[in-house]
Motif scaffolding. Sequence first.
Motif, PDB file in Angstrom:
ATOM      1  N   TYR A  74      -4.235   0.741   2.092  1.00  0.00           N
ATOM      2  CA  TYR A  74      -3.398  -0.308   1.496  1.00  0.00           C
ATOM      3  C   TYR A  74      -2.937   0.105   0.100  1.00  0.00           C
ATOM      4  O   TYR A  74      -1.757  -0.035  -0.247  1.00  0.00           O
ATOM      5  CB  TYR A  74      -4.196  -1.598   1.430  1.00  0.00           C
ATOM      6  N   GLN A  77      -0.343   2.947   0.201  1.00  0.00           N
ATOM      7  CA  GLN A  77       0.999   2.453   0.509  1.00  0.00           C
ATOM      8  C   GLN A  77       1.619   1.751  -0.685  1.00  0.00           C
ATOM      9  O   GLN A  77       2.811   1.907  -0.969  1.00  0.00           O
ATOM     10  CB  GLN A  77       0.929   1.512   1.710  1.00  0.00           C
ATOM     11  N   GLN A  78       0.798   0.970  -1.418  1.00  0.00           N
ATOM     12  CA  GLN A  78       1.321   0.277  -2.584  1.00  0.00           C
ATOM     13  C   GLN A  78       1.711   1.268  -3.676  1.00  0.00           C
ATOM     14  O   GLN A  78       2.743   1.106  -4.325  1.00  0.00           O
ATOM     15  CB  GLN A  78       0.285  -0.718  -3.116  1.00  0.00           C
ATOM     16  N   ASP A 134       5.037  -7.877  -1.924  1.00  0.00           N
ATOM     17  CA  ASP A 134       4.810  -7.267  -0.616  1.00  0.00           C
ATOM     18  C   ASP A 134       3.336  -6.941  -0.390  1.00  0.00           C
ATOM     19  O   ASP A 134       2.873  -6.935   0.754  1.00  0.00           O
ATOM     20  CB  ASP A 134       5.641  -5.989  -0.476  1.00  0.00           C
ATOM     21  N   TYR A 135       2.625  -6.651  -1.468  1.00  0.00           N
ATOM     22  CA  TYR A 135       1.206  -6.289  -1.373  1.00  0.00           C
ATOM     23  C   TYR A 135       0.389  -7.363  -2.091  1.00  0.00           C
ATOM     24  O   TYR A 135      -0.112  -7.161  -3.194  1.00  0.00           O
ATOM     25  CB  TYR A 135       0.978  -4.899  -1.987  1.00  0.00           C
ATOM     26  N   THR A 138      -4.022  -8.251  -3.653  1.00  0.00           N
ATOM     27  CA  THR A 138      -4.457  -7.627  -4.895  1.00  0.00           C
ATOM     28  C   THR A 138      -4.522  -8.675  -5.994  1.00  0.00           C
ATOM     29  O   THR A 138      -3.795  -9.666  -5.980  1.00  0.00           O
ATOM     30  CB  THR A 138      -3.482  -6.514  -5.348  1.00  0.00           C
TER      31      THR A 138
END
Length: 215
Positions: A74, A77-78, A134-135, A138
């Motif tokens: 994850y 990708q971020q 989008d992420y 977090t």
Amino acid sequence: MRFSTLMVTLLSAGLVISGCATQNGAGVSNAGKGAAIGAVVGAIAGKSTSNHKNKRLVIGAAVGALAGAAVGSYMDQQEKALQQELSGSGVKIIRDGDKLKLDIPAQLTFELNRSDIRSNLYPVFNDIAKVLRDYEKTMLVIAGHTDDTGPYQYNMNLSQARAGSVKQYLVSQGVQSIRVETQGYGPSYPAVPNTSESNRAANRRVEIHIEPIVE
């Protein structure tokens, strides 16, 4: 009532409300989801969410948490998304294990002794906000720093105000407020010794620390 039991009860109520909105055909927008999370956290604020771990548990229960190998993937990708969006912006992306840090030079972001973001930097923060939306699994800590010139308390206040301005702008672009904390450190944590003007300029900065929410 134990924190975990209270959290589950309130989150269940929040999810029921969100579910009703979906059943009515409206769907749940990012703003609506943020409001629902905020309402739940607000209901248990004070004794429960003053603790960073408890706050992370609340957010994780609402938006989902990561576990095992999914955490590294994850954040990979971020990091890639941030690199693509921020290429050529002057923002440094620093990886530390499964955490990311965005190092934003204050001299690019703010006028001297001011805490309002320069309007020409809005596109950069728009790109940051896009990736953060989008992420969403977090938590973010926005940290303001200054050099050591001027009164200590003035610098502490200025660094906190600058961190607050960055949070306010990101929230205005759809990043959920509950995910974001701010801290003003003033001159307490220089990146380099304050021995020259170029070093002092490097110490005038804002950092966005991005931490995955894990189970």
